[in-house]
Design a protein around this motif. Structure first.
Motif, PDB file in Angstrom:
ATOM      1  N   VAL A 122       0.841  -1.201   0.000  1.00 43.43           N
ATOM      2  CA  VAL A 122       0.000   0.000   0.000  1.00 43.43           C
ATOM      3  C   VAL A 122       0.872   1.245   0.000  1.00 43.43           C
ATOM      4  CG1 VAL A 122      -1.741   1.327   1.280  1.00 43.43           C
ATOM      5  CG2 VAL A 122      -1.953  -1.168   1.095  1.00 43.43           C
ATOM      6  N   TYR A 123       1.936   1.255   0.784  1.00 48.92           N
ATOM      7  CA  TYR A 123       2.822   2.419   0.809  1.00 48.92           C
ATOM      8  C   TYR A 123       3.431   2.668  -0.562  1.00 48.92           C
ATOM      9  CZ  TYR A 123       6.584   5.613   1.879  1.00 48.92           C
ATOM     10  OH  TYR A 123       7.424   6.693   1.869  1.00 48.92           O
ATOM     11  N   SER A 124       3.884   1.616  -1.212  1.00 48.45           N
ATOM     12  CA  SER A 124       4.471   1.743  -2.545  1.00 48.45           C
ATOM     13  C   SER A 124       3.462   2.311  -3.536  1.00 48.45           C
ATOM     14  CB  SER A 124       4.974   0.380  -3.020  1.00 48.45           C
ATOM     15  OG  SER A 124       5.513   0.470  -4.297  1.00 48.45           O
ATOM     16  N   GLU A 125       2.222   1.885  -3.400  1.00 44.57           N
ATOM     17  CA  GLU A 125       1.164   2.345  -4.295  1.00 44.57           C
ATOM     18  C   GLU A 125       0.837   3.825  -4.101  1.00 44.57           C
ATOM     19  OE1 GLU A 125      -3.658   1.778  -4.768  1.00 44.57           O
ATOM     20  OE2 GLU A 125      -2.536   0.292  -3.613  1.00 44.57           O
ATOM     21  N   ILE A 126       0.835   4.292  -2.870  1.00 45.18           N
ATOM     22  CA  ILE A 126       0.320   5.642  -2.614  1.00 45.18           C
ATOM     23  C   ILE A 126       1.397   6.697  -2.350  1.00 45.18           C
ATOM     24  CG2 ILE A 126      -1.885   4.809  -1.749  1.00 45.18           C
ATOM     25  CD1 ILE A 126       0.406   6.188   0.779  1.00 45.18           C
ATOM     26  N   LYS A 127       2.633   6.309  -2.112  1.00 40.68           N
ATOM     27  CA  LYS A 127       3.637   7.279  -1.663  1.00 40.68           C
ATOM     28  C   LYS A 127       3.857   8.444  -2.616  1.00 40.68           C
ATOM     29  CE  LYS A 127       7.798   4.921  -3.199  1.00 40.68           C
ATOM     30  NZ  LYS A 127       9.050   4.314  -2.774  1.00 40.68           N
ATOM     31  N   LEU A 135       6.595  11.306   6.168  1.00 39.57           N
ATOM     32  CA  LEU A 135       6.824   9.863   6.171  1.00 39.57           C
ATOM     33  C   LEU A 135       7.802   9.490   5.061  1.00 39.57           C
ATOM     34  CD1 LEU A 135       6.240   7.057   7.286  1.00 39.57           C
ATOM     35  CD2 LEU A 135       4.212   6.978   5.799  1.00 39.57           C
ATOM     36  N   ASN A 136       7.619  10.062   3.882  1.00 36.27           N
ATOM     37  CA  ASN A 136       8.528   9.771   2.765  1.00 36.27           C
ATOM     38  C   ASN A 136       9.971  10.137   3.111  1.00 36.27           C
ATOM     39  OD1 ASN A 136       6.341   8.889   1.281  1.00 36.27           O
ATOM     40  ND2 ASN A 136       6.152  10.756   0.077  1.00 36.27           N
ATOM     41  N   ARG A 137      10.148  11.277   3.760  1.00 37.52           N
ATOM     42  CA  ARG A 137      11.502  11.703   4.127  1.00 37.52           C
ATOM     43  C   ARG A 137      12.112  10.754   5.160  1.00 37.52           C
ATOM     44  NH1 ARG A 137      13.420  17.822   5.754  1.00 37.52           N
ATOM     45  NH2 ARG A 137      15.609  17.279   6.058  1.00 37.52           N
ATOM     46  N   LEU A 138      11.313  10.300   6.108  1.00 35.65           N
ATOM     47  CA  LEU A 138      11.804   9.352   7.110  1.00 35.65           C
ATOM     48  C   LEU A 138      12.217   8.045   6.451  1.00 35.65           C
ATOM     49  CD1 LEU A 138      12.232   8.712  10.155  1.00 35.65           C
ATOM     50  CD2 LEU A 138       9.892   7.784  10.134  1.00 35.65           C
TER      51      LEU A 138
END
Length: 152
Positions: A122-127, A135-138
């Motif tokens: 899900v993260y890969s799909e929506i990032k 969150l992306n920077r972390l």
């Protein structure tokens, strides 16, 4: 007996100054304790949001097993909500609203969840589609940087 009123006055002034200093110190201590209690209450409210989300997720997802096809849409939405909460947590740490102790725990939890297949998918799909800047920077730092240091 002769009373030296100058000595009495000096002693009274010294006692008054000491009492004032103790009062100021006690007031400062009360403010510090109040701030710590407010921060703990605030952090606990975010913990409660996480617990509510995690209680809705199937255990299989939380332990890294595949999602049942019949649960896919619901799980996807819950994971999105988790990612949104995680982004908010990173933002709050960046703004200094989250303690170092709490942040250490939360960042490890986020890292562990994103390593699970359903969360990673899900993260890969929506990032790139959502504004999860913090969150992306972390994630880009491989969880090595403290967001509180990003804006100094």
């Amino acid at each position: 007996m002769i009373i030296d009123w100058g000595v009495v006055s000096s002693a009274a002034t010294a006692v008054g100054s000491l009492v004032t200093a103790l009062g100021v110190g006690f007031g400062a201590w009360q403010i510090k304790v109040g701030k710590e209690q407010a921060q703990a209450t605030f952090e606990d409210s975010l913990d409660q949001q996480y617990r509510s989300l995690s209680m809705e997720l199937p255990v299989s997802v939380l332990i890294g097993e595949p999602v049942e096809e019949s649960d896919r849409n619901q799980v996807r939405e819950l994971i999105y909500n988790y990612l949104d909460l995680s982004n908010e947590q990173v933002y709050l740490r960046a703004k200094g609203r989250i303690s170092k102790h709490t942040w250490t725990s939360w960042s490890q939890g986020i890292k562990l969840h994103l390593a699970k297949p359903s969360f990673a998918e899900v993260y890969s799909e929506i990032k790139d589609k959502c504004d999860f800047t913090y969150l992306n920077r972390l994630v880009a730092s491989d969880f090595q940087s403290d967001p509180k240091s990003w804006y100094r």
